[in-house]
Design an enzyme around this catalytic site. Sequence first.
Site, PDB file in Angstrom:
ATOM      1  N   ALA A 123     -92.985   8.074  15.797  1.00 27.39           N
ATOM      2  CA  ALA A 123     -94.152   8.381  16.618  1.00 27.39           C
ATOM      3  C   ALA A 123     -95.292   7.403  16.383  1.00 27.39           C
ATOM      4  O   ALA A 123     -96.449   7.703  16.671  1.00 27.39           O
ATOM      5  CB  ALA A 123     -94.619   9.806  16.322  1.00 27.39           C
ATOM      6  N   ASN A 191     -94.261  11.503   8.676  1.00 30.31           N
ATOM      7  CA  ASN A 191     -93.238  10.466   8.662  1.00 30.31           C
ATOM      8  C   ASN A 191     -93.812   9.152   9.154  1.00 30.31           C
ATOM      9  O   ASN A 191     -93.356   8.078   8.767  1.00 30.31           O
ATOM     10  CB  ASN A 191     -92.055  10.890   9.531  1.00 30.31           C
ATOM     11  CG  ASN A 191     -91.275  12.039   8.909  1.00 30.31           C
ATOM     12  OD1 ASN A 191     -90.917  11.986   7.738  1.00 30.31           O
ATOM     13  ND2 ASN A 191     -91.025  13.083   9.670  1.00 30.31           N
ATOM     14  N   HIS A 221    -102.638   9.210  16.034  1.00 35.12           N
ATOM     15  CA  HIS A 221    -102.577   8.388  14.831  1.00 35.12           C
ATOM     16  C   HIS A 221    -103.339   7.083  15.070  1.00 35.12           C
ATOM     17  O   HIS A 221    -103.077   6.390  16.057  1.00 35.12           O
ATOM     18  CB  HIS A 221    -101.130   8.065  14.462  1.00 35.12           C
ATOM     19  CG  HIS A 221    -100.232   9.268  14.415  1.00 35.12           C
ATOM     20  ND1 HIS A 221    -100.301  10.198  13.408  1.00 35.12           N
ATOM     21  CD2 HIS A 221     -99.261   9.689  15.270  1.00 35.12           C
ATOM     22  CE1 HIS A 221     -99.406  11.139  13.636  1.00 35.12           C
ATOM     23  NE2 HIS A 221     -98.767  10.860  14.758  1.00 35.12           N
TER      24      HIS A 221
END
Length: 270
Positions: A123, A191, A221
């Site tokens: 991601a 992750n 993010h």
Amino acid sequence: MPRVLTVAIGGLGAIGAHLARALDAGVEGLSLAAVAARDQAKAERLVSAFRSPPALVPLRELAERADVVVEAAPAAVFEEIAEAAIARGRVFVPASVGALLPRMHLVERARQTGARIVVPTGALLGLDAVRATAEGEVESVSIETRKPPRGLAGAPYLEENGIDVSGVREATRVFAGNAFDAARGFPANVNVAAALALAGIGPERTRVEIWADPGVTRNTHTIRVEAAAARLTMTIENVPSEANPRTGLITPLSILACLRGLTSTLKVGS
């Protein structure tokens, strides 16, 4: 004719089920050979509708059935899948990258057996650029993750520290530290931070902030890198999976793109 790589998937949740359906629909150079899942009845229902149903096997047998083993299971069974794949010299593709950080001995084991560990972008974004800067001098790498509170619920770090995010009404920072500690405290959430750390300057030097933010609807993010070759600031906003809000819809797509790259005649990106 080019060789077809067989693929086995451990876990048929939000990531594994999507990936299995895509492979069954047809991906050049790849063939779905086996799957493993905790809920056997649910797995049987899923694969029974496939054009070419794969074998449904225990986790430890995945590596016996395929050239490539994809881990898309709860972090608690990561090592069982990884060790079997590496022992047999397979290509191991982990979705739970955070579970790899405290098990870097697996890298040395893979070197001995001829296995490969291929970490997908997941991601995240910009790993090619981060890897490139890491070939030179890097001053700092950081990632700030913001998720809707329900996407962080149940994280071990929150439970150990008595942090309840269910009643959060404004953006609240719930963690600040390095990537190693973030992966240990939020195994289902960061992750991305683990992948960033492996691509760049390592988990001890990669700084992580995690925010519970009721003002966002997407898992967001932001990466910042200060290096001799470049200054990078990158933000990605991922749509959470309905099946599992801790992960994004882009994650299985990233793993599929990673698998395509193993067989593609033309591969774009380093």
